[in-house]
Design a protein around this motif. Sequence first.
Motif, PDB file in Angstrom:
ATOM      1  N   GLU A  75     -40.478   4.240  16.092  1.00  0.00           N
ATOM      2  CA  GLU A  75     -40.401   5.185  14.975  1.00  0.00           C
ATOM      3  C   GLU A  75     -38.968   5.382  14.499  1.00  0.00           C
ATOM      4  N   THR A  78     -37.400   3.527  11.563  1.00  0.00           N
ATOM      5  CA  THR A  78     -37.752   3.896  10.193  1.00  0.00           C
ATOM      6  C   THR A  78     -36.836   5.002   9.698  1.00  0.00           C
ATOM      7  N   GLU A  80     -37.722   7.669   8.131  1.00  0.00           N
ATOM      8  CA  GLU A  80     -38.341   8.951   8.460  1.00  0.00           C
ATOM      9  C   GLU A  80     -38.016   9.362   9.887  1.00  0.00           C
ATOM     10  N   GLY A  81     -38.092   8.404  10.817  1.00  0.00           N
ATOM     11  CA  GLY A  81     -37.770   8.703  12.208  1.00  0.00           C
ATOM     12  C   GLY A  81     -36.319   9.102  12.392  1.00  0.00           C
ATOM     13  N   LYS A  83     -34.390  10.521  10.166  1.00  0.00           N
ATOM     14  CA  LYS A  83     -34.202  11.860   9.609  1.00  0.00           C
ATOM     15  C   LYS A  83     -34.720  12.931  10.559  1.00  0.00           C
ATOM     16  N   LYS A  84     -35.832  12.637  11.238  1.00  0.00           N
ATOM     17  CA  LYS A  84     -36.365  13.585  12.224  1.00  0.00           C
ATOM     18  C   LYS A  84     -35.348  13.798  13.347  1.00  0.00           C
ATOM     19  N   GLU A  87     -32.487  15.948  12.145  1.00  0.00           N
ATOM     20  CA  GLU A  87     -32.950  17.338  12.035  1.00  0.00           C
ATOM     21  C   GLU A  87     -32.928  18.034  13.387  1.00  0.00           C
TER      22      GLU A  87
END
Length: 319
Positions: A75, A78, A80-81, A83-84, A87
Amino acid sequence: MKRIGVLTSGGDSPGMNAAIRAVVRKAIYHGIEVYGISYGYQGLIEGDIKKMELGSVGDIIHRGGTMLYTARCEEFKTLEGQKKGIEQLKKHGIEGLVVIGGDGSYRGAQKLSEHGFPTVGVPGTIDNDIPGTDFTIGFDTALNTIIDAIDKIRDTATSHERTYVIEVMGRHAGDLALWAGLADGAETIVIPEEEHDMNLILANIKRGVERGKKHSIIIVAEGVGSGFDFGEKISAEMNVETRVTVLGHIQRGGSPTGADRVLASRLAAKAVDLLLEGKAGMTVGIQRNEIVYHSINDILDQPHKIDTDMYKLSQELSI
């Protein structure tokens, strides 16, 4: 910078705990809080993050593996991963990150740097395949594990007059095979960085038999192919009894050598210094016994290179 994080990622290597210890204690010495992230980038995404104290890293310098555990995380490859993960770092107030691992771990660190998050990579892998450093954390320990195993196998090879093919780890790099082969006097060393000729390998074995040699040791790096394939070819072409040993993950475990403990401590401490100096997007390494650092982008653009002089020497000494 008041708070940093540390994680280990990818395959474990002896000395990772020494590196974690150095990050924590070096940072606390300078008044910086440290947070340990368990299970690599997977734990980062999931927020498996805890504050570490001096006692958190007590009595670990001699232990193999990694107290922070490790995992592979698709993940995090990616956007998205990634950015998680950022965060979670911001949620915990973490302002910089030390990543201990190999090539894949470095690529994750590179992505964090590209997103503007200060990150420094520390080379932790038994493969010794990271450019910009002469040695990676865990290489020396794995090398000595292999040497010890070959010494024992040689006793049996001598007693039974057999040819032994030994497959060692290293992914796409031949450093472990080359160094172990030279240290243990192997007759043939097969590595991915150099072309090999099966006919020449067979000729070397035959030449040894003709001069009265009772056994042979052939070391094959896993990046070349299966040791069992080499063993079958030798048995099919020559009238010699052949055995194959795949050392496997025994090479990744064990208490780190003194060299790996010292190397891990020096490199990890330098990583903390770089973060405090505002030098992010870097990797640390050792060259000619001096601690150095490079841009992570430059390191990942370089191919791994073998010591060709050492490879030539191994051939000269195995006549």
